[in-house]
Design a protein around this motif. Structure first.
Motif, short mmCIF file in Angstrom:
data_model
loop_
_atom_site.label_atom_id
_atom_site.label_comp_id
_atom_site.label_asym_id
_atom_site.label_seq_id
_atom_site.Cartn_x
_atom_site.Cartn_y
_atom_site.Cartn_z
N ASN A 126 0.83 -1.19 0.00
CA ASN A 126 0.00 0.00 0.00
C ASN A 126 0.88 1.26 0.00
OD1 ASN A 126 -2.37 1.58 0.18
ND2 ASN A 126 -2.08 1.77 2.39
N THR A 127 0.66 2.13 -0.96
CA THR A 127 1.46 3.33 -1.08
C THR A 127 0.59 4.50 -1.53
OG1 THR A 127 3.56 4.21 -1.96
CG2 THR A 127 2.15 2.96 -3.49
N ALA A 128 1.16 5.70 -1.50
CA ALA A 128 0.42 6.91 -1.87
C ALA A 128 1.24 7.73 -2.86
CB ALA A 128 0.11 7.74 -0.62
N PHE A 129 0.62 8.74 -3.45
CA PHE A 129 1.32 9.58 -4.42
C PHE A 129 2.54 10.26 -3.79
CE2 PHE A 129 -2.99 9.74 -6.46
CZ PHE A 129 -2.62 9.10 -7.63
N SER A 130 2.43 10.62 -2.53
CA SER A 130 3.50 11.37 -1.86
C SER A 130 4.61 10.48 -1.30
CB SER A 130 2.90 12.19 -0.71
OG SER A 130 2.26 11.33 0.23
N SER A 131 4.57 9.20 -1.56
CA SER A 131 5.50 8.26 -0.91
C SER A 131 6.59 7.73 -1.84
CB SER A 131 4.71 7.08 -0.32
OG SER A 131 3.80 7.51 0.65
N ARG A 132 7.04 8.54 -2.77
CA ARG A 132 8.08 8.10 -3.70
C ARG A 132 9.34 7.67 -2.96
NH1 ARG A 132 10.02 8.36 -9.17
NH2 ARG A 132 11.89 7.07 -9.04
N LYS A 133 9.76 8.43 -1.95
CA LYS A 133 10.98 8.08 -1.22
C LYS A 133 10.82 6.77 -0.45
CE LYS A 133 12.87 12.74 -0.70
NZ LYS A 133 13.33 13.80 0.26
N ARG A 134 9.64 6.54 0.09
CA ARG A 134 9.39 5.26 0.76
C ARG A 134 9.51 4.11 -0.22
NH1 ARG A 134 4.26 5.59 4.96
NH2 ARG A 134 5.18 7.04 6.49
N ARG A 135 8.93 4.28 -1.39
CA ARG A 135 8.99 3.21 -2.39
C ARG A 135 10.43 2.92 -2.78
NH1 ARG A 135 4.34 6.01 -4.10
NH2 ARG A 135 5.43 7.17 -5.74
N ASP A 136 11.22 3.96 -2.97
CA ASP A 136 12.62 3.75 -3.33
C ASP A 136 13.39 3.05 -2.21
OD1 ASP A 136 12.36 4.85 -5.83
OD2 ASP A 136 12.99 6.87 -5.22
N SER A 137 13.06 3.37 -0.95
CA SER A 137 13.75 2.71 0.16
C SER A 137 13.40 1.23 0.24
CB SER A 137 13.41 3.42 1.49
OG SER A 137 12.05 3.22 1.84
N VAL A 138 12.15 0.89 -0.13
CA VAL A 138 11.74 -0.52 -0.17
C VAL A 138 12.46 -1.24 -1.30
CG1 VAL A 138 9.79 -2.08 -0.63
CG2 VAL A 138 9.50 -0.15 0.94
N ARG A 176 0.46 11.05 -13.77
CA ARG A 176 1.54 10.98 -14.77
C ARG A 176 2.88 10.65 -14.11
NH1 ARG A 176 -1.06 15.63 -16.78
NH2 ARG A 176 0.70 16.97 -16.12
N ALA A 177 3.07 11.14 -12.90
CA ALA A 177 4.32 10.83 -12.19
C ALA A 177 4.40 9.34 -11.88
CB ALA A 177 4.39 11.66 -10.91
N VAL A 178 3.29 8.73 -11.45
CA VAL A 178 3.27 7.30 -11.17
C VAL A 178 3.44 6.50 -12.46
CG1 VAL A 178 1.83 5.38 -10.39
CG2 VAL A 178 1.95 7.47 -9.04
N ASP A 179 2.83 6.96 -13.55
CA ASP A 179 2.99 6.28 -14.84
C ASP A 179 4.46 6.26 -15.24
OD1 ASP A 179 0.28 5.85 -15.02
OD2 ASP A 179 -0.11 7.62 -16.27
N SER A 180 5.14 7.38 -15.03
CA SER A 180 6.56 7.47 -15.38
C SER A 180 7.39 6.54 -14.50
CB SER A 180 7.04 8.92 -15.21
OG SER A 180 8.42 9.01 -15.43
N GLU A 181 7.08 6.50 -13.22
CA GLU A 181 7.79 5.63 -12.28
C GLU A 181 7.57 4.16 -12.63
OE1 GLU A 181 7.92 4.89 -7.41
OE2 GLU A 181 6.82 6.61 -8.23
N ASP A 182 6.36 3.83 -13.02
CA ASP A 182 6.03 2.45 -13.38
C ASP A 182 6.75 2.04 -14.66
OD1 ASP A 182 4.82 -0.04 -13.13
OD2 ASP A 182 3.07 0.56 -14.29
N ALA A 183 6.87 2.97 -15.59
CA ALA A 183 7.58 2.67 -16.83
C ALA A 183 9.05 2.35 -16.55
CB ALA A 183 7.47 3.87 -17.78
N GLN A 184 9.57 2.92 -15.48
CA GLN A 184 10.97 2.69 -15.12
C GLN A 184 11.16 1.37 -14.37
OE1 GLN A 184 12.58 5.76 -12.60
NE2 GLN A 184 14.56 4.74 -12.33
#
Length: 388
Positions: A126-138, A176-184
């Protein structure tokens, strides 16, 4: 001389007198001993009859007790058979509903029918739009990346995805930010859900429904993005419950129902749980929990009519409390951060998940999760060596 002789009995008369007295004695004896023998015989007969009656009654009583016990045993056996049949019918109904559900999903698919991929477990982070840094740490710690993530799915049947919905405004900068992150990274599961903290119960339902439609898994797991997970230990732990039809696995708790407004975890529908000060029913803490296939399918089918409470973990517990579900209190899924999980790892008891209760996750997880991983991680080889 004549007078003496007249007083004596003649010798010739003695034998006759003896015989006479003998017959007289015999007659006297028979007359009195006959009734005595008859009375004695009658008494003995009555005593024998009474003894026989007592023995007969005792046998009858024992037979009656044995018969009653046999009847009770048969009743118990019949009751067990009925319970077993009820469970079998329930399982068949669930499987039938699951089949119908998957068929409906396939027939309604825009791209036409598709085959769900068979896997062991699906993990939704479970994640949110504002949690990019958390996702990267995981990604930098316990979640494999790139080719390893794909290999984990193909070889071990373990699917790991960040789950997220969309913003209120379609195609916004957040989407769009999440789409870009998912593409990566190719590690997102997009949900038909409007993101919002107070919509976690709805998001949970949609996650299970979406995951069931996409993967045919034995287990479906929800975990927060500020929790450290050992994937190998999670897989090994859940594999022990694979043969059970309906299991709900997590750290079971029963916290207070908070009726006061403006407090964290306030329950607006507190009155439904009884008097003020009552506690919730047992349910798994929301940081991480797992449910088996039948339960995820049940949620998917009944999604429109499942009531949502303010707290997501309470909602899940409410959806399952009335079902024939085995609640498994798995304490390795709620270890503390170091030194707790570190000491356990050193003792050979590696934790499934670690977090801080005070923060409902790892406090300052972006900075701290790497240290937790170094001290409490299982090592990369465990998940690949797990026999699933």
């Amino acid at each position: 001389m004549k007078s003496r002789n007249s007083g004596r009995v003649s010798a010739k008369c003695l034998p006759a007198l003896c015989i006479g007295f003998f017959f007289l004695g015999t007659l006297f004896t028979n007359r009195f001993s006959g009734p005595l023998d008859s009375n004695r015989q009658l008494i003995l007969t009555q005593q024998h009859s009474q003894e026989l009656q007592i023995v007969s009654d005792d046998c009858s009583t024992k037979k009656k007790v044995e018969d009653e016990k046999a009847v009770m045993d048969e009743v118990q056996k019949t009751h067990e058979v009925i319970k077993s049949l009820d469970k079998s019918v329930s399982m068949l109904q669930m499987e039938l509903a699951a089949t119908r559900s998957s068929q409906e999903m396939e027939s309604s698919s825009v791209d036409g029918p598709s085959t769900r991929k068979k896997v062991f477990m699906v993990i939704g982070i479970n994640t949110a739009f504002s949690s990019r840094k958390r996702r990267d740490s995981v990604r930098e710690t316990w979640m494999p990346q790139g080719e390893k993530l794909h290999k984990l799915e193909e070889e071990k049947g373990i699917v790991v995805r960040f789950m997220i919905g969309h913003s209120v405004t379609a195609n916004s900068i957040l989407d769009r930010a999440v789409d870009s992150e998912d593409a990566q990274h190719h590690d997102f599961l997009r949900l038909e859900h409007v993101e919002g903290y107070h919509e976690l119960s709805a998001k949970t339902k949609i996650f299970f429904s979406t995951a069931v439609a996409k993967w045919d898994a034995d287990f479906y797991i929800k975990v927060d993005d500020d929790v450290h997970v050992n994937l190998g230990q999670l897989a090994i732990t859940l594999s022990r419950y694979r043969s059970k039809p309906r299991v709900y696995v997590g750290c079971m708790k029963s916290g207070p129902v908070l009726s006061q407004k403006n407090v964290k975890y306030h329950e607006p529908e507190y009155w439904k749980f009884g008097e003020e000060g009552n506690k919730y029913f047992r349910h798994a803490t929301g940081q991480i929990y797992a449910i088996s296939k039948d339960l995820a399918t049940y949620i998917s089918i009944n999604q429109p009519i499942l009531h949502k409470y303010a707290n997501e973990d309470v909602s899940l517990g409410a959806w399952l409390i009335g079902l024939d579900v085995e609640h498994i209190d798995e304490r390795t899924m709620c270890c503390g951060t170091p030194p707790d999980c570190e000491w356990k790892a050193q003792a050979g008891n590696i934790c499934v998940a670690s977090f801080d209760w005070s923060c409902s996750g790892i406090c300052q997880s972006v900075e701290k999760i790497k240290s937790v991983h170094e001290k409490c991680g299982e090592g990369d080889d465990v998940v690949w060596g797990a026999l699933l």
